[in-house]
Write an enzyme that holds these catalytic residues in place. Structure first.
Site, short mmCIF file in Angstrom:
data_model
loop_
_atom_site.label_atom_id
_atom_site.label_comp_id
_atom_site.label_asym_id
_atom_site.label_seq_id
_atom_site.Cartn_x
_atom_site.Cartn_y
_atom_site.Cartn_z
N GLN A 281 0.84 -1.19 0.00
CA GLN A 281 0.00 0.00 0.00
C GLN A 281 0.88 1.25 0.00
OE1 GLN A 281 -2.31 1.74 3.31
NE2 GLN A 281 -4.13 1.16 2.14
N TYR B 297 -5.78 11.21 4.00
CA TYR B 297 -4.37 11.47 3.70
C TYR B 297 -4.24 12.27 2.39
CZ TYR B 297 -3.60 8.33 7.62
OH TYR B 297 -3.61 7.77 8.87
N ARG C 73 -7.53 2.21 -2.76
CA ARG C 73 -8.35 2.26 -1.56
C ARG C 73 -8.95 3.65 -1.40
NH1 ARG C 73 -7.50 1.28 4.95
NH2 ARG C 73 -8.86 -0.54 5.05
N GLY D 182 -9.41 -6.22 9.47
CA GLY D 182 -8.28 -5.57 10.09
C GLY D 182 -7.98 -6.11 11.47
N ARG D 183 -8.68 -5.63 12.47
CA ARG D 183 -8.37 -5.98 13.85
C ARG D 183 -8.48 -7.48 14.12
NH1 ARG D 183 -9.64 -0.94 17.76
NH2 ARG D 183 -9.00 0.67 16.29
#
Length: 372
Positions: free
Chosen positions: A102, A187, A234, A328-329
């Site tokens: 990424q 971002y 993404r 993810g988690r």
């Protein structure tokens, strides 16, 4: 496994063959070396443990020194970093896995300590809300307020795109299976997309077609190195650090998804509104079925992410709402997550105190189901 069986069909993501539809989402863990920002054997062990995923998306990886905004995050622009990432990709491939890098530029979500004392860059002059994670780089850390970012000059954009190209070339030499352009989470690319930050009056500001220009150019740059079928993207239509937002998220992000169609990309990876994307992000009156509309606007494989349970993930794939689901988690604390999903659990819970920084504790010491 009957309820979750849809997650175990093979899937073609452009030029990448995934053995199942369980994707490991990018997860910042801040465990690169402090000076070189390079991965080590510890990182290789961590990713290899999770190679049962159909596809691993690496943690966000800065394309240049300017692109860094958090302590101890890896880069993909130096020879040391290429060597470090080669440890990771070799370890993942030895387990039969696939991994993409990424590509990250945080823009304004940074601090002068990462910018040689200068100001971070953004689409326009902007001071993000919140604080930068600077680790032990400042005496009064680990958190410090974000400074005001300066607007990236028009004549600097070719240099920025050259940084993307160089990072793509480094990722190829590091042995990745492709790249994912990070256009999400507030971002730099998202700072160009969102109207609350982008107040430019040139070809990169104003109407939606201008604000998506940098996203499209970054994709084209990556595709020139990798081929479009090894490039994913993404996007996150809501939420993210710094407090940025768009006045019309539905119009913006469906237009962005449509602009990515017809290019033969590997996939579009979209974060749905969830508890980590801000209190306003899930309001139906603001966004409606935005993720669904982005799915319909994009003509390639579609990955959804955002606090899915395995059962809900299987339902989304079975119903055609997504081709794969990124976790993810759950992957933090369950290195063998696909095997656990196949068995219907149980699932270990992660320890948030060990998410960022440190060593093996809370990183590579979560046991597999057979060891638990």
């Amino acid at each position: 496994m009957t309820r979750n069986a849809a997650l175990f069909d093979a899937l073609t993501l452009g030029g990448i063959h995934a053995r199942n539809r369980i994707v490991m989402a990018p997860l910042t863990r801040s465990r690169a070396t402090a000076q070189e920002n390079m991965p080590t054997a510890l990182n290789a062990e961590y990713y290899a443990q999770r190679a049962g995923a159909g596809l691993i998306v690496s943690e966000a990886t800065q394309i240049s020194p300017e692109g860094q905004g958090y302590a101890w995050t890896p880069g993909i622009f130096s020879e040391d970093q290429v060597r470090g990432w080669k440890l990771v990709t070799d370890a993942v491939h030895a387990q039969g896995g696939k991994i993409v890098c990424q590509l990250w530029h945080v823009g304004a979500i940074s601090h002068g300590v990462f910018q040689n004392g200068g100001a971070p860059v953004s689409s326009s002059v902007w001071t993000p809300q919140g604080e930068a994670f600077v680790g032990d780089l400042l005496a009064d850390g680990p958190l410090a307020p974000h400074p005001e970012a300066r607007a990236l000059r028009l004549d600097e954009i070719p240099r920025l795109l050259a940084d993307y190209r160089h990072a793509c070339e480094c990722a190829r030499r590091a042995g990745f299976d492709g790249v994912e352009v990070h256009g999400a989470n507030g971002y730099l690319i998202d700072q160009f997309l969102r109207s609350s930050v982008n107040r430019r009056e040139d070809a990169y500001g104003g109407p939606v077609e201008n604000r998506i220009r940098l996203l499209v150019e970054a994709i084209e740059t990556a595709a020139a190195v990798w081929g479009a079928d090894h490039v994913g993207v993404r996007l996150s239509p809501t939420g993210g650090p710094g407090g940025s937002f768009d006045a019309d998220p539905h119009g913006l992000y469906t237009a962005a998804a449509a602009a990515l169609s017809g290019r033969g990309l590997a996939y579009l990876h979209v974060i749905r509104p969830n508890s980590h994307t801000g209190p306003e992000s899930g309001r139906e009156d603001r966004i409606g079925d935005l993720v669904g509309d982005m799915r319909r606007a994009f003509d390639g494989p579609f990955i959804a992410n955002g606090e899915f349970t395995p059962e809900e993930a299987a339902d989304w794939v079975r119903e055609g709402r997504a081709d794969a689901i990124a976790f993810g988690r759950l992957f933090i604390s369950n290195p063998d997550l696909p095997q656990r999903i196949a068995a219907g659990g149980p699932y270990a819970s992660p320890n948030p105190a060990t998410f960022y920084g440190g060593g093996a504790q809370g990183y590579t010491d979560y046991p597999a189901l057979a060891q638990a």
